[in-house]
Design an enzyme around this catalytic site. Structure first.
Site, short mmCIF file in Angstrom:
data_model
loop_
_atom_site.label_atom_id
_atom_site.label_comp_id
_atom_site.label_asym_id
_atom_site.label_seq_id
_atom_site.Cartn_x
_atom_site.Cartn_y
_atom_site.Cartn_z
N HIS A 294 0.68 -1.08 0.10
CA HIS A 294 -0.08 -0.26 -0.15
C HIS A 294 0.69 1.66 0.62
O HIS A 294 0.48 1.97 -1.27
CB HIS A 294 -1.27 -0.17 1.18
N GLU A 295 1.44 1.82 0.87
CA GLU A 295 2.49 2.28 0.97
C GLU A 295 3.44 2.20 -0.15
O GLU A 295 3.56 3.78 -0.56
CB GLU A 295 3.93 2.53 2.13
N HIS B 145 2.27 4.79 -2.80
CA HIS B 145 2.40 6.23 -2.86
C HIS B 145 3.57 7.12 -3.33
O HIS B 145 3.28 7.19 -3.74
CB HIS B 145 1.78 6.41 -0.74
N HIS C 2 3.42 6.82 -7.18
CA HIS C 2 2.82 7.93 -7.02
C HIS C 2 3.09 9.66 -7.10
O HIS C 2 3.27 9.87 -8.26
CB HIS C 2 1.51 8.22 -6.16
#
Length: 675
Positions: free
Chosen positions: A465-466, A469, A472
Site C-alpha cells: 500500500h505505502e 503512494h 505516485h
C-alpha cells in the site's frame, strides 16, 4: 548560516538531503530564513510595477520559497520518524509560526490582487493546459485560504489558524506520550503464551528500548485492534491490552479534539460553510456532504448485518471453550481461532513465508518491474539515510534512465510516531529539473539481532500500500511542483496506493516472494487454496471498524459552530448508536483520543476517503484483470494517464482517461461481501 546544509541545494544525486551533515541546530535558522526569504520574494511579486502576467506572478510564486521547501519536508519527516525532545519542542514552537507564515502569503491583498487579475484574464492568455490548471489551483488555494474575506474575518482567521496549529502539535505530543505509557509490560515470557519465539524476542527488545531490560513489552500500534489480541491466550491480559488501547489519550486529547473541532467549525463559518466537512469536501471529488452520507448509508446496514453474523460464530466458538462473557477483547483471538478451524489457516503458518527482505525485493519491487518496468539498486555511502535503519534505493526506468530515489524506513522505535505513511523529501518538477525523492515509513516490530523480520499478511499489505503512494510520487511528470505527485484531492490520493495492494496476491508476484525464509520453498498450494477460501472471512469486522471511525470523523466535523462537546466518551457512544454502528465487540478503528489522522494529519472530514477511494480501487482492479491487455501495457496506461499527472488534470478526468467511463460501486460491494 554559512555552514548550514539547507542554505544551498543539496549537491547529492537527486538532491537527496545531506543527512550526514544535518544537525538538529540547523532547523531553527533554516526555517526562520526560509520563511523570511519567501515573504521577501512574494512581497517583490506583489510590488512588481509591471502588469501581472502568468510568468511574473504565477510562475514567480512557484519559484518562491525554495529554502523553505528544502528544509520543511526534512524537518517534518524527522519530527515524525526520529523525534527527540528538542525536535518536539521545535515542532510545537514552529507549527503556529508556519501557519502564520502561510496566512501572511495567502492574505497579502496586493499579491492576491495580481493573481486575481491574471485569473480573470485566463481565457485570453493562450495558456498551455498545465499552465491553466496551475493558475486555477493557485487562485482557488488563495480563495480557500481567506484571500477574499473582509479584513475583520481575516484577523479572526489568523487567530484560529494559530490556535489550531498549536493544538494539533499538542495532540501529537500527548499521543506520542500516551502510546509509550500505554505499552503493556510483563515480567515472564509465559505471560505472553501464544507468541512465537521470534515475537517473544521482539517483545524483549521493545522492553529494552523502553529502559526495561529483562522484561517484555507489547508496544501499542496506532489503531484499536492490536495484533497481539489475536495471539495472546491469557484473556485477562487481552482485556488489559484492549483497555489500555481504548483509553489512551482520552483524558488529555479528548477535550483537545473537541476544541479543535469547534475551531474548525468556526473557521468554516467564516467562509460561509455550515460545517468544516462542507468546507473540506467542496474541494474533493465527492463534492458534497450528501454524497459522502449517501455512500455511508449504502454501506452501513449490510455491513452491520455481516458483522452480527460473524460475531455470533465467534461467540459460539468461545462458548465451546467455556467462555460465558464473550467480549471485545476476545473477538480477534476467536476470529483467528475460527479461521484456523474452518479454513485450516493459521497466521503463524504464513509468517515464515513473508520475510521482509524477500517481500520487499521479490514482491514489491518485482511487481513494479512487471507492471512498470522499474529496477531498484540499493545505494550506500554518500546516499545515506537519516537513521541507521533507513535504506536508500535508486529507481530506474526499463531503459536505465534514472527516475528518482526511494527511502525505506520500516522498523518501529520509541522515537517514531505510529502508523505508516509516505512523504516526499524532494518533489518532482520539470521547472527546477528535479526528480522525486520519496520515503515510506512503517512500524514493523524490529526483530532481535540475527533474526529475520517475518511479516503478518496485514504488514505485507501495508508494504504494498505505502509503496503505491511512493510510485505516485516517483512517477510524477509535471512541470510545476504545485501539481506534482500526490497533491491530488484527499479522497483520491488513497486510490493508487489501494490499487497497488492487488499485486501481493497476484500469482506471478506471490510465487516470487512468498518463500520460506529458511528453505526457500514456495508457499504451499494447500495454503494458497486456504487463503483464497478464507478471503471473505472477517470482512464484516474490518468494514464496521472502518465505518465506525469514518462516522466519528464525520460527526465531529459536520457539527456547526457554537455546539461544543463537553463529554467526548458520551459523544462517541451517541454518534455510533445513531448511525447504527454501536456494535458490541467491534470498537472503531480509532477513537477520538488517538485519531491522529483527524487531529494531527490532514484527514479531518476526510477519513471517508479510504472507502471512497476503494470504490475506484475495486473497479480498477477488475479492469486490470479484464481489459484484454497485457499487464505491462495496462500498467503503462495507468501510469501515463493517471499516476504521472498529479493534479495537472482533474482527478476524475484522469480516472476516466484510464477506464473510459465513470466508476462503478458494484466491485467494492462484491469485495466486501455486500453485493
Amino acid at each position: 548560516m554559512t555552514d548550514n546544509p539547507f542554505l544551498d541545494p543539496s549537491p547529492l544525486p537527486f538532491q537527496l538531503p545531506p543527512f550526514a551533515a544535518i544537525a538538529e541546530e540547523h532547523y531553527r535558522p533554516a526555517l526562520d530564513q526560509g520563511m523570511a526569504e519567501e515573504r521577501e520574494q512574494t512581497a517583490r511579486i506583489a510590488a512588481d510595477p509591471e502588469p501581472p502576467t502568468f510568468d511574473n506572478t504565477v510562475v514567480a510564486l512557484e519559484r518562491a520559497g525554495a529554502l523553505l521547501r528544502r528544509v520543511q519536508p526534512v524537518f517534518d519527516n524527522q519530527a515524525a520518524a526520529v523525534s527527540t525532545e528538542g525536535l518536539r519542542e521545535l515542532e510545537a514552537e514552529y507549527r503556529p509560526l508556519l501557519a502564520a507564515h502561510a496566512d501572511a502569503v495567502h492574505l497579502d491583498a496586493a499579491l492576491f490582487a495580481r493573481l486575481d487579475q491574471v485569473h480573470g484574464r485566463r481565457a485570453e492568455l493562450g495558456l498551455e493546459p498545465e499552465e491553466l490548471r496551475l493558475l486555477e489551483r493557485r487562485h482557488e488555494q488563495f480563495v480557500r485560504a481567506g484571500a477574499r474575506l473582509p479584513e475583520q474575518a481575516q484577523r479572526r482567521l489568523r487567530e484560529l489558524n494559530a490556535e489550531l496549529a498549536a493544538a494539533e502539535s499538542t495532540f501529537a505530543r500527548q499521543l506520542r506520550a500516551a502510546n509509550q505509557a500505554g505499552a503493556l509490560l510483563v515480567d515472564r515470557p509465559e505471560q505472553l503464551a501464544g507468541f512465537s519465539e521470534g515475537e517473544l524476542a521482539a517483545a524483549a527488545e521493545s522492553a529494552r528500548e523502553l529502559g526495561q531490560d529483562g522484561r517484555y513489552a507489547i508496544a501499542l500500534v496506532n489503531f484499536t485492534n492490536q495484533p497481539a489480541l489475536a495471539k495472546l491466550t491469557d484473556r485477562a491480559l487481552r482485556r488489559e491490552l484492549l483497555e489500555r488501547t481504548l483509553a489512551r489519550g482520552l483524558a488529555d486529547n479528548g477535550p483537545l479534539a473537541a476544541r479543535i473541532a469547534e475551531l474548525r467549525a468556526e473557521r468554516a463559518g467564516l467562509f460561509g460553510y455550515p460545517s468544516h466537512a462542507a468546507y473540506v469536501v467542496a474541494d474533493q471529488t465527492a463534492g458534497t456532504v450528501d454524497a459522502v452520507a449517501g455512500l455511508l448509508a449504502r454501506l452501513v446496514p449490510a455491513s452491520v448485518a455481516n458483522v452480527e453474523r460473524e460475531l455470533a460464530r465467534l461467540a459460539a466458538a468461545a462458548e465451546r471453550d467455556g467462555v460465558e462473557d464473550f467480549g471485545p477483547h476476545d473477538v480477534a483471538y476467536y476470529a483467528e481461532k475460527v479461521r484456523k478451524a474452518e479454513y485450516d489457516l493459521d497466521e503463524a503458518e504464513l509468517r515464515p513465508y513473508h520475510e521482509l527482505e524477500r517481500v520487499l525485493k521479490d514482491g514489491v519491487f518485482h511487481a513494479a518491474e512487471l507492471v512498470y518496468g522499474l529496477s531498484f539498486t540499493e545505494r550506500t555511502g554518500e546516499l545515506g539515510g537519516y537513521h541507521p535503519d533507513t535504506r536508500v534505493f535508486e529507481v530506474r526506468e526499463a531503459d536505465g534512465t534514472p527516475l528518482g530515489l526511494f527511502l525505506a524506513d520500516f522498523f518501529a522505535r520509541p522515537s517514531k510516531r505510529g502508523g505508516a505513511w509516505m512523504d516526499e523529501l524532494v518533489t518532482q518538477g520539470a521547472l527546477f529539473g528535479r526528480s522525486a525523492v520519496v520515503v515510506n515509513n512503517l512500524n514493523i516490530t524490529k526483530p532481535a539481532p540475527g533474526r529475520p523480520a517475518l511479516l503478518s499478511l496485514d504488514e505485507v499489505r501495508t508494504l504494498f500500500h505505502e509503496f503505491g503512494h511512493a510510485l505516485h510520487g516517483l512517477f510524477s511528470d509535471v512541470r510545476f511542483p504545485r501539481l506534482a505527485g500526490t497533491r491530488v484531492p484527499r479522497d483520491f490520493v488513497e486510490f493508487p496506493s489501494q490499487v497497488n495492494e492487488m499485486w501481493l496476491s497476484r500469482p506471478e508476484v506471490r510465487a516470487n516472494y512468498a518463500r520460506h525464509h529458511e528453505t526457500g520453498e514456495p508457499l504451499p498450494q494447500h495454503l494458497l487454496d486456504r487463503l483464497a477460501a478464507a478471503e471473505g472471512f472477517g470482512q464484516g469486522l474490518r468494514m464496521v471498524e472502518v465505518l465506525a471511525a469514518t462516522v466519528l470523523d464525520w460527526a465531529w466535523h459536520t457539527r456547526p459552530a457554537g455546539q461544543p462537546v463537553a463529554d467526548v466518551a458520551e459523544f462517541e457512544s451517541r454518534v455510533l448508536a445513531e448511525a447504527g454502528l454501536a456494535v458490541p465487540g467491534v470498537p472503531p478503528r480509532y477513537r477520538t483520543g488517538y485519531f491522529s489522522h483527524l487531529f494531527v494529519g490532514d484527514y479531518s472530514a476526510g477519513y471517508y476517503s479510504y472507502l471512497w477511494s476503494e470504490v475506484l480501487d475495486a473497479d480498477t482492479v477488475e479492469w486490470f484483470g479484464s481489459n484484454g491487455r497485457p499487464v505491462r501495457e495496462s500498467g503503462e496506461l495507468f501510469r501515463r494517464e493517471l499516476l504521472s499527472r498529479g493534479d495537472s488534470v482533474p482527478a476524475m478526468a484522469a480516472y476516466r482517461a484510464v477506464l473510459g467511463r465513470e466508476p462503478r460501486v458494484e466491485p467494492l460491494l462484491a469485495r466486501r461481501g455486500l453485493g
